[in-house]
Design a protein around this motif. Structure first.
Motif, mmCIF file in Angstrom:
data_model
loop_
_atom_site.group_PDB
_atom_site.id
_atom_site.type_symbol
_atom_site.label_atom_id
_atom_site.label_comp_id
_atom_site.label_asym_id
_atom_site.label_seq_id
_atom_site.Cartn_x
_atom_site.Cartn_y
_atom_site.Cartn_z
ATOM 1 N N HIS B 37 0.864 -1.156 0.054
ATOM 2 C CA HIS B 37 0.241 -0.001 0.006
ATOM 3 C C HIS B 37 1.019 1.201 -0.057
ATOM 4 O O HIS B 37 1.500 1.637 0.952
ATOM 5 C CB HIS B 37 -0.805 -0.028 1.386
ATOM 6 N N ALA B 38 0.837 2.110 -1.053
ATOM 7 C CA ALA B 38 1.681 3.141 -0.991
ATOM 8 C C ALA B 38 1.073 4.248 -0.659
ATOM 9 O O ALA B 38 -0.341 4.497 -0.976
ATOM 10 C CB ALA B 38 2.078 3.337 -2.697
ATOM 11 N N ILE B 39 1.608 5.270 -0.020
ATOM 12 C CA ILE B 39 1.362 6.606 0.337
ATOM 13 C C ILE B 39 1.930 7.623 -0.210
ATOM 14 O O ILE B 39 3.231 7.713 0.171
ATOM 15 C CB ILE B 39 1.360 6.746 2.144
ATOM 16 N N VAL B 40 1.579 8.330 -1.087
ATOM 17 C CA VAL B 40 2.234 9.165 -1.547
ATOM 18 C C VAL B 40 1.878 10.883 -1.521
ATOM 19 O O VAL B 40 0.554 10.845 -0.941
ATOM 20 C CB VAL B 40 1.935 9.192 -3.219
ATOM 21 N N GLY B 41 2.594 11.838 -1.525
ATOM 22 C CA GLY B 41 2.418 12.888 -1.359
ATOM 23 C C GLY B 41 3.690 13.869 -1.427
ATOM 24 O O GLY B 41 4.797 13.399 -1.267
ATOM 25 N N GLU B 42 3.457 15.213 -1.336
ATOM 26 C CA GLU B 42 4.749 16.011 -1.542
ATOM 27 C C GLU B 42 5.450 15.948 -0.201
ATOM 28 O O GLU B 42 4.980 15.676 0.571
ATOM 29 C CB GLU B 42 4.139 17.413 -1.983
#
Lengths: 367, 508
Positions: B37-42
Motif C-alpha cells: 500500500h503506497a502513501i504518496v504526497g509532496e
C-alpha cells in the motif's frame, strides 16, 4: 521574573543536595551535622572570616571568569592555573625592580601579568589550530611546564632573593608605589579587603559587555552555541580560538594580582596555587554568567574560610571539599535538567500562542 | 475490504497538531492485508508524521488505529512492535562497526545460559533471508556494505522482530535503479508470504509499478484512494499537488548580460584525495536563477561551501562582480552581498538556543542594522527582526523566544527573510523550501521572483525537480562533482531531468 526564578532553582537544588550528602557523611563518620554546620556558620560570619571570604572570592572570581570566557565557546582552558602563576611571577619580578609613580607602576605590573597570561594561553591555541591538539590536554601539560619554568626562574641566581627571617625565597618585594592598599569593609575586622576588589568588578562588567554587546562577543557565543553555524556565518574558527584563548589567558594573568599587590608584594614559594582549578568549578557553578559566577565565588570562598573552624571541632576539613565537589556535580546535572525543561516549556508556549490563530495549513487552503 | 476484520491497518480520523502546524488532519486509510500500500504526497504532506503515529513514535490528538481488526493504542515503538508493526527508516539506524548478525539481533538477542545464542540467531536470519529473498552475508560488517545491502539488513531486522506489517519510509531515495528493482522484488515476495507493506514515496513511477493500492496525501490529510491501473502518473501528480495550488512558474525572463558570479574550473579535493568537484564552471548573470539538479551527495554541498568560502578549492577561480574572491574569507564574501540559505538549517543556519533576534544577526553580524561599529545595535537588530517576522509571516509569539521553539517551516522563513535582507547581489539557496508548508513555499517563491526581477542572481539547489524547473532560468546537472549536462527549463520535463541526474544522456 519567572525566568530569573527558574535560573535560581538549579543552584539552590544542587546546594541543598550537597548539604544532604555532607549531612549523611557526617553522621556516617560519627559526627553531629547540626553542630558542625552551626559552628561553621557562626565562625563564617565573624568580621575577619567575612573579610577573608571577600578576598578569596575576588581571586576566585577572576579565575572563574578566565575559565568562563573559554567555556562560552566550548574551549576548556584548564590551564588558568599555570597561566596565572607564571604571570604573577613575572609581574612580581618586574614590579620588584620598577620605581615609577604609583598609578603607572601598578598599571605596568598588571599589564605585564596580562601579557604573560595571554602569551602562555595562546600556546595552547597555536597547538590547537595548527596541529589539532585538544586544548584540554595541552593546557594541563602547560600547567606542569609552568611549574617547571617557575621553579627554574625562582632561584637566587635569577629572580629570587631570600625572604627576610625565613628559609623561603621569593622575588624582590614590590616597593610601596606598586602596592595597592586595602580597606576595612566591616566594623570589628582586623583584616583589610583587597583594594583590587575593584579589578574584579571591572573584569566582571567587561566580560558581560564584551559578550552581550559587541560583535566579538556575538562571534564568540555563536561559536559556542554552534561551531558549524558560526563558520557558515563568517566566523574564522581558527582566529576565534586564538583570540579567545588569548583573552582567557589575559584574564587568568590577573588572578594573582590582588594577592600580589594587596598582601604578599612578592612571588615566593608559598604563593597560592590551584586557583585555576577552583575557577573551573566556580565557572560551572555560576554557569558562566557574570552574576552567577560572583555568587559562586562568594559561596565557595565562604565555605573555604568557615571551614577553618573545623580543626577545633575534630571534624576533617576535607568534608567541605566533598560538599563543594558534590555541589558542582549536582549543579551541572540540575542546569541541564532545567535547560531542557525551558526548551520544552518555550515550545509549548509558542504552540499555545499560535493555537489561537488559524493553523498555516488551513490558511494555505483559503488563499 | 468491506469489513474492518479484513483490514491489516485501519486509520480513522487521525489528527495531529504540532506547535503552530497541523501535521495530520482527519486522515482515513484502509490497508488490505498482504498488499503493498503506497502513501504518496509532496514533501511536507504529512506522510512521515502519519507513519510515526502508526509506529507509536507520536500519539495522535484524535482518531483511532485498528490493527488486524482490533483497536490499538500505540504509545511507543515497543507497543507497535508488539502488535507486529515494523519500520524501516529512511536514514538507516545501524551500528557500522557491528556485523550484520549483531545488528539484526541488537536489542532482542536470543540467549542461552546468559550468553548470546549466535547459532540460533544465525539459523533464524538465514531462514528469513531465504524465505523472503533477502540475501546478506551475516558476518559482514555493516560499514563494508553498500546501501542496498544495508537496507536489506534493516528489513531483516524488522522481520526478525516478528513484524507482519512493514512501514518503509522513502526506501528508494537512497537507491540506484537496479537496487530499486531488487527491493521491489523483495517487497513482492513479502506480500506473497502474507505480509503487508506500507510504502511511502513521492516517486510516482515506482509507486505505480509496485503498489496494489495508493492513498494520496495533501496538506496533512488524505485526499484520494486509487488503484494503480486506474490512474496515470499525471493524474496522481495532480492529486498530490491539487489544482488550486501555486506552481513555481517564473514569468518573463529578467536575465541580463551582466555577470555576477563566474566560476571557472573549480576543483576541490577531499582529505582522502577524492575529487569532490572537478572543473566546475558556470556563470550567473544579474536577474538569473541557475538551478543545479543532481542526486543528493554528488557535490552540491561541497560546491555551495566552496563558493561561500568555507572550503578552500584546490584549483579554479570564483569571481563576484568581476572581482576575484577566491582568497576571500566567508565573512568578506557575505559582506560583499552574498546571501546563504544552507542545506541544513539546524547545523549551519541557526543558533537554536539563542533568541530569534540574535539569529537574525547570524551571518550578518558585521552589517547594518545589526551593529554600530564594534557594538551590537540591539534596537536596530530587534526592529529588523520584527520586520522579517511580519513580512515573511514567521509564526512566533515574539522575537525573544529561542529559535528551537519554532517549527521547521518558520525557522526556514526566518532564514530566508534574513538572507534576503540588505539587498544581496547573489543568493546561494540550497533547498530553500525544504520542510515548509505549501503556503510558505509559495511565499518564498514569490520573494525569490521579486528579488530576481530586481537583479538578484541566484544559485538554486533543490531536490524538488518542479521547483528547479519552475524557478530556474537555466539548469545544469551535477553528477559526481562534475557538471555533466545543461537543460532548458522551458522544455525539459521532470522525467528527463531525473534521468539526466543519474547520468543518462538527455537530448536538450
Amino acid at each position: 521574573m519567572k525566568k530569573f526564578f527558574i535560573s535560581l532553582t538549579a543552584p539552590a537544588l544542587a546546594f541543598v543536595f550537597a548539604i544532604a550528602v555532607t549531612w549523611i557523611l557526617l553522621i556516617a563518620t560519627g559526627h553531629n551535622p547540626v553542630s558542625t554546620f552551626k559552628s561553621m556558620g557562626s565562625y563564617g560570619i565573624k568580621p575577619d572570616s567575612l573579610t577573608l571570604t571577600v578576598n578569596l572570592a575576588v581571586t576566585y572570581y577572576l579565575s572563574a571568569i578566565a575559565v568562563a570566557i573559554g567555556f562560552r565557546m566550548n574551549l576548556f582552558n584548564i590551564g588558568v592555573d599555570g597561566q596565572y602563576r607564571l604571570a604573577a611571577l613575572v609581574a612580581a619580578a618586574v614590579g620588584g625592580v620598577l620605581h615609577l609613580p604609583p598609578v603607572i607602576d601598578v598599571a605596568l605590573i598588571i599589564l605585564t601579568a596580562v601579557v604573560v597570561g595571554a602569551i602562555w594561553g595562546s600556546i595552547a591555541a597555536v597547538l590547537k589550530t595548527r596541529r589539532g591538539v585538544s586544548e584540554v590536554i595541552s593546557t594541563i601539560m602547560l600547567n606542569y611546564i609552568a611549574t617547571g619554568v617557575i621553579a627554574f626562574l625562582l632561584t637566587p641566581s635569577l629572580l629570587a632573593v631570600a625572604v627576610a627571617g625565613s628559609s623561603n625565597i621569593g622575588t624582590r618585594p614590590i616597593p610601596a608605589n606598586g602596592q595597592v592598599p586595602g580597606f576595612k569593609l566591616l566594623a570589628g575586622a582586623s583584616e583589610q579587603v583587597y583594594g583590587m576588589i575593584g579589578l574584579a568588578v571591572i573584569v566582571g562588567f567587561g566580560y558581560w559587555y564584551l559578550l552581550n554587546r559587541t560583535r566579538f562577543g556575538f562571534d564568540l557565543r555563536a561559536s559556542g552555541l554552534s561551531a558549524t553555524a558560526a563558520v557558515a556565518s563568517g566566523v574564522d574558527a581558527k582566529k576565534m580560538v586564538f583570540r579567545t584563548m588569548m583573552l582567557s589567558g589575559a584574564v587568568a594573568g590577573l588572578v594573582g594580582i590582588p594577592t600580589l599587590l594587596g598582601i604578599s608584594y612578592s612571588y615566593s614559594l608559598d604563593f597560592p596555587t590551584g586557583l585555576g582549578f577552583t575557577g573551573v568549578a566556580i565557572a560551572l557553578l555560576g554557569r558562566n554568567s557574570p552574576i552567577g559566577v560572583a555568587f559562586g565565588a562568594l559561596l565557595w570562598a565562604f565555605l573555604d574560610s568557615s571551614r577553618q573552624i573545623l580543626d577545633l571541632t575534630g571534624v576533617s576539613k576535607e568534608i567541605v571539599t566533598v560538599m563543594q565537589g558534590v555541589a558542582v556535580l549536582a549543579v551541572v546535572v540540575a542546569y541541564e535538567v532545567v535547560r531542557r525543561y525551558r526548551v520544552v516549556q518555550q515550545q509549548r508556549e509558542v504552540g499555545k500562542h499560535l493555537g489561537s490563530e488559524h493553523a498555516p495549513v488551513e490558511a494555505a487552503v483559503q488563499s | 475490504m468491506d469489513s474492518a476484520k479484513a483490514s491489516a491497518v485501519e486509520l480513522r480520523g487521525i489528527t495531529k497538531t504540532f506547535p503552530g502546524v497541523v501535521a495530520n488532519r482527519d486522515v482515513q486509510i484502509l490497508v488490505r492485508p498482504a498488499t503493498v500500500h503506497a502513501i504518496v504526497g509532496e514533501n511536507g504532506a504529512g506522510k512521515s508524521t502519519l507513519m510515526k503515529i502508526l509506529y507509536g513514535m507520536q500519539e495522535p490528538d484524535e482518531g483511532t488505529i485498528s490493527i488486524e481488526g482490533t483497536p490499538a493504542t500505540l504509545r511507543s515503538p515497543a507497543d507497535a512492535i508488539a502488535r507486529g508493526i515494523g519500520m524501516v527508516h529512511q536514514h538507516f539506524q545501524l551500528a557500522d562497526n557491528f556485523t550484520v548478525i549483531e545488528n539484526i539481533i541488537l536489542g532482542s538477542e536470543p540467549t542461552k545460559g546468559g550468553r548470546i545464542d549466535f547459532a540460533e540467531a544465525r539459523a533464524r536470519i538465514s531462514d528469513l533471508g531465504q524465505r523472503y529473498g533477502l540475501d546478506v552475508d551475516p558476518d559482514a560488517r555493516v560499514e563494508d556494505l553498500g546501501v542496498g545491502d544495508r537496507q536489506r539488513v534493516e528489513i531483516l531486522k524488522v522481520l526478525y522482530r516478528g513484524a507482519r506489517i512493514l512501514i518503509l519510509d522513502e526506501p528508494t531515495a537512497v537507491l540506484v535503479p537496479h537496487e530499486v528493482d531488487e527491493l521491489f522484488s523483495a517487497l513482492r515476495e513479502l506480500k506473497a508470504q502474507g505480509l503487508t507493506v506500507l510504502f511511502i514515496s513521492h516517486k510516482l513511477d515506482e509507486v505505480l509499478s509496485v503498489a496494489d493500492d495508493i492513498t494520496v496525501m495533501r496538506q496533512g490529510t488524505t485526499v484520494a484512494s486509487v488503484v494503480p491501473h486506474e490512474v496515470t502518473a499525471r493524474q496522481l501528480a495532480e492529486l498530490m499537488v491539487g489544482s488550486e495550488l501555486p506552481s513555481p512558474q517564473t514569468s518573463e525572463s529578467t536575465v541580463t548580460d551582466i555577470e555576477v558570479l563566474k566560476v571557472t574550473d573549480l576543483t576541490l579535493t577531499g582529505a582522502d584525495g577524492r575529487q569532490l568537484l572537478a572543473s566546475v564552471s558556470f556563470v550567473i548573470h544579474r536577474g538569473e536563477v541557475l538551478g543545479i539538479a543532481g542526486v543528493e551527495g554528488n557535490g552540491q554541498a561541497e560546491l555551495v561551501e566552496t563558493i561561500m568560502g568555507m572550503r578552500t578549492p584546490s584549483g579554479g577561480r570564483i569571481m563576484l562582480n568581476a572581482e576575484d574572491i577566491t582568497p576571500w574569507s566567508t565573512r568578506r564574501r557575505r559582506e560583499a552581498g552574498v546571501g546563504f540559505i544552507p542545506e541544513d538549517r539546524i547545523r549551519q543556519g541557526l543558533l537554536l538556543e539563542a533568541p530569534i533576534w540574535e539569529n537574525r544577526m547570524l551571518g550578518h553580524q558585521t552589517e547594518e542594522p545589526n551593529v554600530k561599529g564594534f557594538r551590537i545595535d540591539r534596537a536596530g537588530a530587534r526592529a529588523d527582526t520584527e520586520r522579517i517576522v511580519r513580512e515573511y509571516d514567521v509564526r512566533t509569539p515574539g522575537i525573544d523566544v529561542m529559535a528551537s521553539a519554532l517549527s521547521g517551516g518558520n525557522q526556514q522563513k526566518l532564514i530566508v527573510g534574513r538572507e534576503m535582507s540588505g539587498e544581496p547581489v547573489l543568493l546561494i539557496a540550497a533547498h530553500p523550501t525544504r520542510g515548509v508548508d505549501v503556503g510558505a513555499q509559495a511565499a518564498i517563491w514569490d520573494q525569490l521572483r521579486v528579488a530576481r526581477a530586481k537583479g538578484l542572481a541566484v544559485l538554486l539547489i533543490s531536490a524538488d525537480l518542479d521547483e528547479l524547473i519552475g524557478l530556474s532560468d537555466s539548469l545544469q546537472v551535477l553528477l559526481r562533482g562534475q557538471l555533466i549536462a545543461t537543460a532548458d527549463p522551458a522544455t525539459v520535463t521532470p522525467e528527463q531531468l531525473g534521468s539526466a541526474m543519474t547520468g543518462v544522456k538527455v537530448a536538450s
